[in-house]
Design a protein around this motif. Structure first.
Motif, PDB file in Angstrom:
ATOM      1  N   ALA A 145      26.202  40.843  39.812  1.00 23.50           N
ATOM      2  CA  ALA A 145      27.091  41.295  40.889  1.00 23.50           C
ATOM      3  C   ALA A 145      26.861  42.769  41.185  1.00 23.50           C
ATOM      4  N   GLU A 146      26.703  43.583  40.144  1.00 30.06           N
ATOM      5  CA  GLU A 146      26.455  45.014  40.334  1.00 30.06           C
ATOM      6  C   GLU A 146      25.107  45.242  41.017  1.00 30.06           C
ATOM      7  N   ALA A 147      24.104  44.492  40.620  1.00 30.99           N
ATOM      8  CA  ALA A 147      22.792  44.618  41.259  1.00 30.99           C
ATOM      9  C   ALA A 147      22.867  44.254  42.746  1.00 30.99           C
ATOM     10  N   LEU A 148      23.631  43.233  43.063  1.00 22.69           N
ATOM     11  CA  LEU A 148      23.788  42.841  44.471  1.00 22.69           C
ATOM     12  C   LEU A 148      24.534  43.905  45.267  1.00 22.69           C
ATOM     13  N   ARG A 149      25.566  44.503  44.660  1.00 18.59           N
ATOM     14  CA  ARG A 149      26.299  45.583  45.342  1.00 18.59           C
ATOM     15  C   ARG A 149      25.385  46.781  45.592  1.00 18.59           C
ATOM     16  N   THR A 150      24.595  47.125  44.595  1.00 18.88           N
ATOM     17  CA  THR A 150      23.666  48.248  44.735  1.00 18.88           C
ATOM     18  C   THR A 150      22.642  47.964  45.825  1.00 18.88           C
ATOM     19  N   GLU A 176      30.561  32.360  26.710  1.00 19.05           N
ATOM     20  CA  GLU A 176      31.387  32.827  27.830  1.00 19.05           C
ATOM     21  C   GLU A 176      31.273  34.336  27.999  1.00 19.05           C
ATOM     22  N   SER A 177      31.249  35.055  26.883  1.00 13.78           N
ATOM     23  CA  SER A 177      31.129  36.504  26.944  1.00 13.78           C
ATOM     24  C   SER A 177      29.776  36.912  27.523  1.00 13.78           C
ATOM     25  N   GLY A 178      28.715  36.264  27.057  1.00 16.35           N
ATOM     26  CA  GLY A 178      27.382  36.555  27.571  1.00 16.35           C
ATOM     27  C   GLY A 178      27.247  36.203  29.038  1.00 16.35           C
ATOM     28  N   PHE A 179      27.847  35.086  29.428  1.00 19.56           N
ATOM     29  CA  PHE A 179      27.810  34.657  30.826  1.00 19.56           C
ATOM     30  C   PHE A 179      28.529  35.671  31.705  1.00 19.56           C
ATOM     31  N   ALA A 180      29.691  36.131  31.253  1.00 21.68           N
ATOM     32  CA  ALA A 180      30.466  37.101  32.030  1.00 21.68           C
ATOM     33  C   ALA A 180      29.689  38.404  32.190  1.00 21.68           C
ATOM     34  N   GLN A 181      29.031  38.846  31.130  1.00 16.65           N
ATOM     35  CA  GLN A 181      28.246  40.073  31.209  1.00 16.65           C
ATOM     36  C   GLN A 181      27.066  39.910  32.169  1.00 16.65           C
TER      37      GLN A 181
END
Length: 68
Positions: A19-24, A8-13
């Motif tokens: 998401a950050e790449a898409l925003r950029t 779950e932690s790896g998935f969230a990261q």
């Protein structure tokens, strides 16, 4: 940590990274589009005053987006 917690932690990261790449990418596309549109609205004389040819507009817009 359990295997599930690590997953779950790896998935969230990974999700946050995507998401950050898409925003950029969206921000860069917006800069490209705005730059391209604004330069395209200039007439040939105005572009010439700026020492820009109409053929250079896409390259200039791409450079503006890459520098953002």
């Amino acid at each position: 940590m359990t295997d599930i917690t690590r997953f779950e932690s790896g998935f969230a990261q990974r999700f946050q990274s995507i998401a950050e790449a898409l925003r950029t990418q969206r921000a860069r596309r917006s800069i490209y589009r705005r730059t391209f549109d604004e330069l395209s609205m200039l007439n040939d004389r105005e572009l010439n005053d700026l020492n820009i040819s109409r053929a250079d507009i896409a390259t200039i817009a791409r450079q503006a987006a890459d520098q953002a």
